[in-house]
Design a protein around this motif. Structure first.
Motif, PDB file in Angstrom:
ATOM      1  N   UNK A 157       0.814  -1.147  -0.096  1.00 53.63           N
ATOM      2  CA  UNK A 157      -0.121   0.088  -0.302  1.00 53.63           C
ATOM      3  C   UNK A 157       0.816   1.271  -0.307  1.00 53.63           C
ATOM      4  N   UNK A 158       1.845   1.211   0.784  1.00 49.36           N
ATOM      5  CA  UNK A 158       2.701   2.457   0.611  1.00 49.36           C
ATOM      6  C   UNK A 158       3.303   2.661  -0.480  1.00 49.36           C
ATOM      7  N   UNK A 159       3.916   1.487  -1.223  1.00 49.79           N
ATOM      8  CA  UNK A 159       4.459   2.014  -2.437  1.00 49.79           C
ATOM      9  C   UNK A 159       3.648   2.625  -3.449  1.00 49.79           C
ATOM     10  N   UNK A 160       2.381   2.474  -3.259  1.00 45.09           N
ATOM     11  CA  UNK A 160       1.601   2.717  -4.258  1.00 45.09           C
ATOM     12  C   UNK A 160       0.790   4.147  -4.049  1.00 45.09           C
ATOM     13  N   UNK A 161       0.817   4.265  -2.943  1.00 38.31           N
ATOM     14  CA  UNK A 161      -0.271   5.598  -2.298  1.00 38.31           C
ATOM     15  C   UNK A 161       0.751   6.609  -1.471  1.00 38.31           C
ATOM     16  N   UNK A 162       1.156   7.454  -2.186  1.00 43.35           N
ATOM     17  CA  UNK A 162       2.081   8.352  -1.409  1.00 43.35           C
ATOM     18  C   UNK A 162       1.107   9.181  -0.516  1.00 43.35           C
ATOM     19  N   UNK A 163       1.570   9.333   0.756  1.00 47.82           N
ATOM     20  CA  UNK A 163       0.626  10.269   1.582  1.00 47.82           C
ATOM     21  C   UNK A 163      -0.080   9.047   2.242  1.00 47.82           C
ATOM     22  N   UNK A 164      -0.666   8.017   1.951  1.00 50.78           N
ATOM     23  CA  UNK A 164      -1.335   7.350   2.698  1.00 50.78           C
ATOM     24  C   UNK A 164      -0.969   6.851   4.065  1.00 50.78           C
ATOM     25  N   UNK A 165      -1.447   7.040   5.362  1.00 52.20           N
ATOM     26  CA  UNK A 165      -0.932   6.528   6.517  1.00 52.20           C
ATOM     27  C   UNK A 165      -1.614   5.203   6.765  1.00 52.20           C
ATOM     28  N   UNK A 166      -2.626   4.791   6.364  1.00 50.74           N
ATOM     29  CA  UNK A 166      -3.077   3.511   6.960  1.00 50.74           C
ATOM     30  C   UNK A 166      -3.604   2.731   5.766  1.00 50.74           C
ATOM     31  N   UNK A 167      -3.474   1.513   5.733  1.00 48.98           N
ATOM     32  CA  UNK A 167      -4.080   0.444   4.531  1.00 48.98           C
ATOM     33  C   UNK A 167      -4.942  -0.375   4.971  1.00 48.98           C
ATOM     34  N   UNK A 168      -6.340  -0.316   4.366  1.00 48.75           N
ATOM     35  CA  UNK A 168      -7.411  -1.363   4.964  1.00 48.75           C
ATOM     36  C   UNK A 168      -6.836  -2.792   5.159  1.00 48.75           C
ATOM     37  N   UNK A 169      -7.391  -3.500   5.973  1.00 49.55           N
ATOM     38  CA  UNK A 169      -7.007  -4.516   6.436  1.00 49.55           C
ATOM     39  C   UNK A 169      -7.355  -5.581   5.296  1.00 49.55           C
ATOM     40  N   UNK A 170      -6.339  -6.515   5.016  1.00 50.59           N
ATOM     41  CA  UNK A 170      -6.312  -7.643   4.013  1.00 50.59           C
ATOM     42  C   UNK A 170      -7.242  -8.526   4.596  1.00 50.59           C
ATOM     43  N   UNK A 171      -8.050  -9.291   3.630  1.00 52.22           N
ATOM     44  CA  UNK A 171      -8.921 -10.241   4.112  1.00 52.22           C
ATOM     45  C   UNK A 171      -8.610 -11.433   3.296  1.00 52.22           C
ATOM     46  N   UNK A 172      -9.063 -12.614   3.907  1.00 53.48           N
ATOM     47  CA  UNK A 172      -8.996 -13.781   3.215  1.00 53.48           C
ATOM     48  C   UNK A 172     -10.344 -14.234   2.517  1.00 53.48           C
ATOM     49  N   UNK A 173     -10.464 -14.549   1.359  1.00 60.74           N
ATOM     50  CA  UNK A 173     -11.707 -14.958   1.021  1.00 60.74           C
ATOM     51  C   UNK A 173     -12.215 -16.242   1.275  1.00 60.74           C
ATOM     52  N   UNK A 174     -13.505 -16.483   1.266  1.00 63.03           N
ATOM     53  CA  UNK A 174     -13.985 -17.863   1.493  1.00 63.03           C
ATOM     54  C   UNK A 174     -14.039 -18.816   0.323  1.00 63.03           C
ATOM     55  N   UNK A 175     -13.708 -19.816   0.504  1.00 65.71           N
ATOM     56  CA  UNK A 175     -13.527 -20.751  -0.824  1.00 65.71           C
ATOM     57  C   UNK A 175     -14.674 -21.384  -0.971  1.00 65.71           C
ATOM     58  N   UNK A 176     -15.307 -21.388  -2.332  1.00 64.92           N
ATOM     59  CA  UNK A 176     -16.843 -22.064  -2.595  1.00 64.92           C
ATOM     60  C   UNK A 176     -16.343 -22.931  -3.572  1.00 64.92           C
ATOM     61  N   UNK A 177     -16.628 -24.451  -3.547  1.00 64.36           N
ATOM     62  CA  UNK A 177     -16.457 -25.118  -4.645  1.00 64.36           C
ATOM     63  C   UNK A 177     -17.491 -25.854  -4.979  1.00 64.36           C
ATOM     64  N   UNK A 178     -17.669 -26.145  -6.351  1.00 67.05           N
ATOM     65  CA  UNK A 178     -18.938 -26.901  -6.737  1.00 67.05           C
ATOM     66  C   UNK A 178     -18.330 -28.204  -6.948  1.00 67.05           C
ATOM     67  N   UNK A 179     -18.947 -29.197  -6.567  1.00 66.56           N
ATOM     68  CA  UNK A 179     -18.421 -30.502  -6.905  1.00 66.56           C
ATOM     69  C   UNK A 179     -19.354 -31.357  -7.337  1.00 66.56           C
ATOM     70  N   UNK A 180     -19.011 -32.327  -8.304  1.00 64.72           N
ATOM     71  CA  UNK A 180     -19.721 -33.325  -8.867  1.00 64.72           C
ATOM     72  C   UNK A 180     -19.916 -34.590  -8.157  1.00 64.72           C
ATOM     73  N   UNK A 181     -19.324 -34.859  -7.035  1.00 62.76           N
ATOM     74  CA  UNK A 181     -19.511 -36.002  -6.174  1.00 62.76           C
ATOM     75  C   UNK A 181     -19.222 -35.365  -4.780  1.00 62.76           C
ATOM     76  N   UNK A 182     -19.533 -36.376  -3.625  1.00 66.36           N
ATOM     77  CA  UNK A 182     -19.228 -35.941  -2.552  1.00 66.36           C
ATOM     78  C   UNK A 182     -17.630 -36.091  -1.912  1.00 66.36           C
ATOM     79  N   UNK A 183     -16.735 -35.330  -2.605  1.00 65.52           N
ATOM     80  CA  UNK A 183     -15.539 -35.669  -2.268  1.00 65.52           C
ATOM     81  C   UNK A 183     -14.887 -33.916  -2.390  1.00 65.52           C
TER      82      UNK A 183
END
Lengths: 484, 235
Positions: A157-183
């Motif tokens: 964040x600091x490299x791309x935003x000069x003068x930015x003092x805080x960067x928003x928190x990074x978050x982990x996405x939820x993985x949703x997977x469509x599956x063709x069988x119960x595996x």
């Protein structure tokens, strides 16, 4: 007084010595049993790994480059082609989605505008991430990005935003997977802890299977509802993948995931199960030829796990050798003790012979005496083993798999995120939860194994006692009596 | 009947050959009470071991009721000792961690006698050798030397053997108990037709036996038993 009563009495003739002998035997027998238990546990784990992972191939779109994507998506037609390849028993298609709630999307958008995209912990390279589609949800991820993720986020964040003092928190996405069988994405059956499966995985459904920690984070249970892309879904069941990232995921039926991604018929990966381990290499070659190297990459989960599994195999061998060595030690201890006792009681043997005791009675008396000592040693040893076997197995496994896991972990860095590994989160480690899987060997002292081990110890004790007793009993009585 | 024919037993001791039993021959009728006297180291105990099949002769033979011990396999020799022989050792040779009763019961256990029967007989035998009943269940190592000697004699009688070989049976007993044991042995030989061969230094004991032998430098010579001579002499 019977032979047995006399043998028990003899075993306790010198109480201090008996205690010392039992203590030494208990250590040897305990070690032997602990090694046997560890050996059985590791053997079971190796068989489980071979059965669940060893015959699975994963097909990804050709040219996938981690989270950056790449290559043409896989299709239902390619799945049909794969199913026709000799020795292929099943083909299960998957469609991966990355779910974020509205707040996270807003925060992420702001960050990317200022920082040029998150680096995070190796990027959000999940299963089939090169073709994973971002979709909104009402769910909140159960995994915190952690210190490293946020520090990297702040740096970018600091490299791309000069003068930015805080960067928003990074978050982990939820993985949703469509599956063709119960595996899961490794081809392993889902371990449902609550509720039921989704029924027909090849039909659209509003049911979903949630990882336990994801459900807990969002206060959901079986029957609760949540939304994906403003569409309501009901929690049909909860599963435990065994890892934090694996449990920050949910499964839908394949058509549902394809519909949510607006990409009907498109697949992120295909999980191909080969009928036996011996045919895996041939099936992989045939599959690659059938699909075309410019269309699909076929990878073998077993290859990546091979080093680690062979490590477990060496642990199994080591524990077996240690069991035999400990058993031999116990046998040697018994033999030496009985040689000592027989020598000490040569005169008594001579007297017994003089008054008409047959050799077999003398042999039986000493064997029973040895068995009394071994029985006491076995009771204490079994208690020692029940406490020590888990620790010994873990120590053996962790010391032997650490190197292998590190090696395979590094190798995984360059792989597309969709390679089997379940969560496939930070870094796209091809082993995913495999390290955890490998080291999660449960060394339980099953009665059969303990009984087998103790039977072996008793067998050794019988020989150890019989040999010196019979050798002495064969001597003419006067030689023993005169020798005194 | 015991027949001893040209019995020889030699031992190697370094370069020397020792012959404690040298061409010994004699016969004992069933029911005879006999004694062997001689100096220490004269071969008395060796001769007793050969008669009791505890040892094998260098040459010669021992025949028991016409059956040779020389060619007998170990299993049959064990059975012979169990069924036909009762030993009274000079050092008692009792099992120290067993009671007096258990020690007397041991030969009967090996002979396959039921527990109740052997217990009853063992008590009777211990009473015969005048061991106090309260000492029957006492461990051997808590009995005096004389008491242990009596237990050893009772054990020798356990299976009612045809031949009792006793090495200094009264050596550790007081005069009164010694007299009683001599009476007991005499009574056994006369009333139960038991052959008894006693090795002793005790002249008074030797004088009460039917036949008296002297062993000197491995050679056995017979001395007439005074009591028998006295009984046979015309007045």
């Amino acid at each position: 007084m019977s032979v047995l009563a006399r043998s028990i009495g003899n075993a306790f003739r010198n109480k201090v010595r008996t205690a010392a002998v039992v203590a030494v035997l208990a250590v040897a027998i305990g070690l032997a049993l602990a090694m046997l238990v560890a050996n059985q546990a590791v053997a079971g784990k190796v068989a489980e790994l071979n059965a669940s992972v060893g015959t699975v191939l994963t097909v990804n779109p050709a040219g996938g480059q981690g989270f950056e994507g790449g290559g043409e998506p896989l299709t239902a037609e390619q799945a049909a082609t794969a199913a026709a390849v000799p020795n292929v028993s099943t083909v299960v298609g998957t469609k991966a989605l990355r779910l974020r709630n509205a707040a996270e999307v807003a925060a992420q958008t702001g960050t990317q505008a200022g920082a040029g995209g998150p680096g995070g912990q190796g990027g959000a390279a999940g299963p089939g991430s090169q073709s994973a589609t971002a979709v909104t949800t009402s769910l909140t991820a159960a995994v915190d990005a952690g210190t490293l993720g946020n520090r990297n986020q702040a740096a970018t964040g600091s490299t791309g935003t000069s003068g930015s003092s805080t960067a928003p928190a990074f978050s982990v996405p939820v993985t949703a997977t469509g599956i063709g069988a119960e595996v899961d994405t490794t081809g392993k059956a889902l371990a449902l802890t609550q509720g039921t499966g989704l029924g027909d995985y090849t039909a659209a459904s509003t049911g979903a299977l949630l990882g336990t920690t994801l459900a807990e984070k969002n206060g959901l249970s079986v029957g609760s509802t949540f939304t994906i892309k403003d569409q309501s879904f009901t929690v049909a069941g909860l599963f435990d993948a065994g890892t934090a990232f694996g449990n920050n995921a949910l499964y839908l039926t394949l058509p549902t995931a394809q519909t949510l991604a607006d990409l009907p018929g498109e697949l992120s990966t295909m999980v191909v199960t080969v009928n036996s381990m011996e045919n895996v290499d041939a099936a992989k070659t045939a599959l690659q030829a059938a699909l075309g190297t410019d269309k699909a990459d076929v990878s073998q989960g077993q290859r990546n796990l091979q080093t680690a599994v062979s490590s477990l195999g060496s642990v199994k061998n080591i524990s077996f050798i240690a069991f035999v060595a400990a058993l031999a030690t116990a046998g040697l201890i018994i033999l030496l003790i009985m040689v000592m006792l027989v020598r000490e009681r040569r005169r008594e043997i001579g007297v017994l012979k003089a008054i008409g005791a047959p050799n077999r009675t003398i042999g039986l008396q000493f064997v029973l005496e040895a068995l009394v000592l071994v029985a006491m040693g076995s009771v204490v040893g079994a208690a020692v083993a029940s406490f020590a076997s888990g620790g010994i197995a873990s120590a053996l496994i962790s010391s032997n798999t650490a190197t292998a896991a590190a090696t395979t972990g590094r190798r995984g860095q360059g792989f597309p995120g969709g390679v089997p590994g379940g969560a496939g989160f930070p870094g796209g480690n091809p082993l995913g939860g495999a390290n955890q899987l490998l080291t999660s060997v449960t060394a339980s002292a099953s009665p059969g194994v303990i009984a087998g081990g103790i039977a072996a110890v008793f067998g050794v004790a019988i020989i150890g006692a019989l040999v010196p007793a019979l050798l002495t009993a064969r001597i003419r009585p006067i030689e023993v009596l005169r020798g005194e | 009947m015991i027949e001893v024919k040209n019995l020889v037993r030699t031992f190697k001791s370094g370069d020397r050959t020792i012959t404690p039993v040298n061409d010994v021959s004699f016969e004992l009728e069933q029911g005879t009470l006999a004694s062997i006297v001689g100096k220490s180291g004269s071969g008395k105990s060796t001769l007793l071991s050969l008669l009791g099949a505890l040892d094998k002769p260098t040459s010669g033979d021992v025949l028991v009721n016409g059956v040779s011990l020389a060619g007998m396999p170990d299993g049959q020799l064990t059975e012979y000792r169990r069924r036909d022989i009762g030993f009274v050792f000079q050092q008692f040779n009792l099992i120290p961690n067993l009671s007096a009763l258990d020690n007397v019961m041991l030969p009967m256990e090996f002979a396959g006698i039921r527990k109740a029967a052997r217990q009853e007989r063992a008590r009777h035998l211990l009473e015969q050798v005048q061991l106090d009943p309260d000492k029957h269940v006492r461990r051997i190592n808590r009995l005096s030397g004389g008491e242990q000697q009596r237990v050893a004699i009772a054990r020798a009688l356990a299976n009612a053997p045809k031949l009792i070989l006793a090495d200094e049976p009264t050596g550790n007993l007081d005069e009164q108990t010694g007299e009683h044991i001599i009476e007991l042995l005499s009574s056994l030989s006369r009333n139960h037709n038991t052959t008894i061969l006693v090795v002793t230094h005790d002249r008074s004991l030797a004088n009460k036996t039917d036949r008296r032998f002297r062993l000197q430098q491995g050679q056995l010579t017979e001395e007439a038993a005074r009591s028998r001579i006295a009984a046979a002499s015309p007045a």
